[in-house]
Design a protein around this motif. Structure first.
Motif, PDB file in Angstrom:
ATOM      1  N   ARG A  57       0.831  -1.200   0.000  1.00  0.00           N
ATOM      2  CA  ARG A  57       0.000   0.000   0.000  1.00  0.00           C
ATOM      3  C   ARG A  57       0.867   1.252   0.000  1.00  0.00           C
ATOM      4  N   SER A  60       2.141   1.918  -3.423  1.00  0.00           N
ATOM      5  CA  SER A  60       1.083   2.477  -4.270  1.00  0.00           C
ATOM      6  C   SER A  60       0.838   3.945  -3.964  1.00  0.00           C
ATOM      7  N   TYR A  61       0.893   4.321  -2.690  1.00  0.00           N
ATOM      8  CA  TYR A  61       0.763   5.738  -2.354  1.00  0.00           C
ATOM      9  C   TYR A  61       1.855   6.555  -3.048  1.00  0.00           C
ATOM     10  N   LEU A  62       3.086   6.078  -2.986  1.00  0.00           N
ATOM     11  CA  LEU A  62       4.206   6.812  -3.560  1.00  0.00           C
ATOM     12  C   LEU A  62       4.099   6.898  -5.080  1.00  0.00           C
ATOM     13  N   THR A  64       1.284   6.597  -7.011  1.00  0.00           N
ATOM     14  CA  THR A  64       0.080   7.226  -7.549  1.00  0.00           C
ATOM     15  C   THR A  64      -0.036   8.707  -7.197  1.00  0.00           C
ATOM     16  N   ALA A  65       0.787   9.187  -6.285  1.00  0.00           N
ATOM     17  CA  ALA A  65       0.802  10.617  -5.937  1.00  0.00           C
ATOM     18  C   ALA A  65       2.242  11.030  -5.657  1.00  0.00           C
ATOM     19  N   PRO A  66       3.087  11.055  -6.707  1.00  0.00           N
ATOM     20  CA  PRO A  66       4.489  11.409  -6.497  1.00  0.00           C
ATOM     21  C   PRO A  66       4.623  12.773  -5.844  1.00  0.00           C
ATOM     22  N   GLY A  70       1.973  11.848  -1.791  1.00  0.00           N
ATOM     23  CA  GLY A  70       2.141  10.410  -1.678  1.00  0.00           C
ATOM     24  C   GLY A  70       2.959  10.020  -0.471  1.00  0.00           C
ATOM     25  N   ARG A  73       0.837  10.476   2.644  1.00  0.00           N
ATOM     26  CA  ARG A  73      -0.141   9.398   2.814  1.00  0.00           C
ATOM     27  C   ARG A  73       0.512   8.150   3.393  1.00  0.00           C
ATOM     28  N   ALA A  74       1.655   7.760   2.821  1.00  0.00           N
ATOM     29  CA  ALA A  74       2.338   6.565   3.308  1.00  0.00           C
ATOM     30  C   ALA A  74       2.835   6.761   4.739  1.00  0.00           C
ATOM     31  N   PRO A 125      -4.634   3.557  -7.145  1.00  0.00           N
ATOM     32  CA  PRO A 125      -4.501   4.338  -5.910  1.00  0.00           C
ATOM     33  C   PRO A 125      -5.293   3.736  -4.761  1.00  0.00           C
ATOM     34  N   PRO A 128      -7.261   7.049   0.481  1.00  0.00           N
ATOM     35  CA  PRO A 128      -6.424   7.941   1.284  1.00  0.00           C
ATOM     36  C   PRO A 128      -6.661   7.730   2.782  1.00  0.00           C
TER      37      PRO A 128
END
Length: 436
Positions: A57, A60-62, A64-66, A70, A73-74, A125, A128
């Motif tokens: 997960r 994927s955060y990193l 999908t939202a560079p 991201g 979120r992580a 993604p 959130p």
């Protein structure tokens, strides 16, 4: 619904390890140690900072939202960990990373190779974290930007976290704005009291005067002006939690005859003929395009000769830019910043004579340092009150903001103006009295 934690790549074992992918976007080498859940690692083992990616997960955060969104979120979810760093005060880690991170933007073909190598399923993604506000386009359900309804929602997101949480982070003053330190050894409480007194002296408050404090928070300026200067004060805040706490504090101090903290929008104030208006930390929330109506409204509340003090975060230039994605989603939804020159220009264009301005950005860095130290010292109790994710948001936000003030990326300006009378008289003495 299948958990994002259990997702695997679409067809086969990834052909690129996460550690290899990180190395490819940092051609000058990693200044920190990086390890990932796939067993890969990169960077020097003795680096002072160690970032650990715990699960799919987080990846994927990193992906999908560079950028900061991201990573935030992580980090908030616990999927990305800065090992050995207290989450209540990650300042040292942020300084190190900002000084040393050098990314290379991959070409489209290289980016596609990395994406396929890591597994295309990681580009779906995840949901959130619950601490995240809706993106701006989805906030339209609450009204257009800076409508009264939407402003109320934005203030609720940030300020109605928990009064107990704010007590532990802000300290006894319950003041969530830049302090003014009389010396580098002054305590946070001394600096906040000094800030309120500086505002009072700039406004030349005297017993019997009437003060309007817009965006009054928990009523610190309201109570200071009433208690120390004998002024009749109305404070107004969009946060119901702040208003409840502030009015109770007024009662505790026996100031009901002089002071009032109201829950509502500043635009709902119907009283006029105030001798002074203070706006401490509100301008960031009203929207740059609303500055003319804002200052026109406040000027209309003043008697001729009445003073206005605007205290707010600004940019180091006069360009208008939205806040970054992390700040907008997690801290100040719909917040907007511009420079002090823009503020001064709008005040002048609305018949407010500007008499003095000063930049207190170093003071805000010291203020944030104190808040981070409070959060770290009260970490367990803060987590019990608001949860780990929210507490981590605050640690990251405050430490990052401290660094931004120190590096002159943002500033804090106090601008003092006056509504002159029909003959242009300001009532100001030849030299400032608040500097004596």
């Amino acid at each position: 619904m299948t958990s994002t934690l259990n997702r695997t790549t679409s067809s086969s074992t990834p052909s690129v390890t996460i550690g290899e992918a990180v190395e490819r976007i940092m051609p000058q080498g990693l200044p920190f140690r990086f390890s990932a859940y796939d067993g890969s690692a990169a960077g020097p083992e003795d680096a002072p900072i160690h970032l650990a990616l715990r699960n799919e997960r987080g990846l994927s955060y990193l992906l999908t939202a560079p950028g900061d969104l991201g990573m935030a979120r992580a980090y908030v979810r616990g999927d990305l960990v800065i090992e050995g760093v207290h989450p209540g005060n990650p300042y040292d880690a942020l300084v190190y990373l900002q000084n040393n991170l050098r990314f290379k933007v991959p070409s489209p073909s290289e980016a596609m190779r990395l994406a396929r190598g890591l597994g295309l399923s990681h580009f779906l993604p995840p949901e959130p974290p619950p601490q995240e506000s809706l993106p701006r386009w989805r906030r339209l359900v609450e009204g257009f930007r800076h409508s009264r309804t939407r402003d109320a929602g934005a203030i609720h997101h940030h300020y109605d976290v928990s009064n107990r949480f704010y007590e532990m982070v802000l300290g006894p003053s319950m003041t969530y704005t830049c302090a003014c330190f009389p010396s580098e050894t002054a305590t946070l409480e001394e600096a906040q009291a000094n800030k309120y007194d500086l505002v009072a002296r700039k406004l030349d408050l005297k017993p019997g005067m009437r003060l309007l404090d817009v965006g009054c928070g928990w009523g610190g300026m309201v109570r200071h002006a009433a208690r120390e200067y004998g002024v009749q004060v109305i404070g107004v805040t969009l946060s119901r939690e702040q208003a409840t706490w502030g009015q109770e504090a007024v009662r505790r101090e026996g100031l009901e005859d002089l002071a009032e903290v109201r829950h509502g929008d500043y635009r709902e104030i119907t009283e006029t003929d105030f001798d002074a208006v203070s706006s401490i930390g509100l301008t960031e929330h009203i929207g740059v395009r609303n500055y003319p109506s804002y200052f026109s409204f406040l000027r209309g509340k003043l008697v001729p000769g009445g003073r206005i003090l605007n205290h707010c975060i600004t940019r180091a230039d006069n360009q208008f830019r939205d806040t970054g994605a992390f700040i907008d989603r997690y801290v100040f939804p719909d917040g907007e910043l511009t420079g002090s020159g823009r503020i001064i220009t709008v005040m002048q264009d609305n018949a407010i004579e500007v008499r003095h301005e000063e930049n207190l950005r170093e003071h805000y860095a010291l203020t944030l340092k104190g808040w981070c130290e409070n959060l770290e010292a009260n970490w367990d109790a803060c987590v019990d009150e608001v949860g780990t994710g929210t507490a981590k948001v605050w640690g990251l936000y405050m430490a990052g903001s401290r660094l931004a003030f120190e590096r002159n990326e943002i500033q804090l300006h106090q601008v003092l103006g006056v509504r002159t009378d029909d003959q242009g008289r300001s009532g100001f003495p030849l030299r400032p009295t608040w500097l004596s």
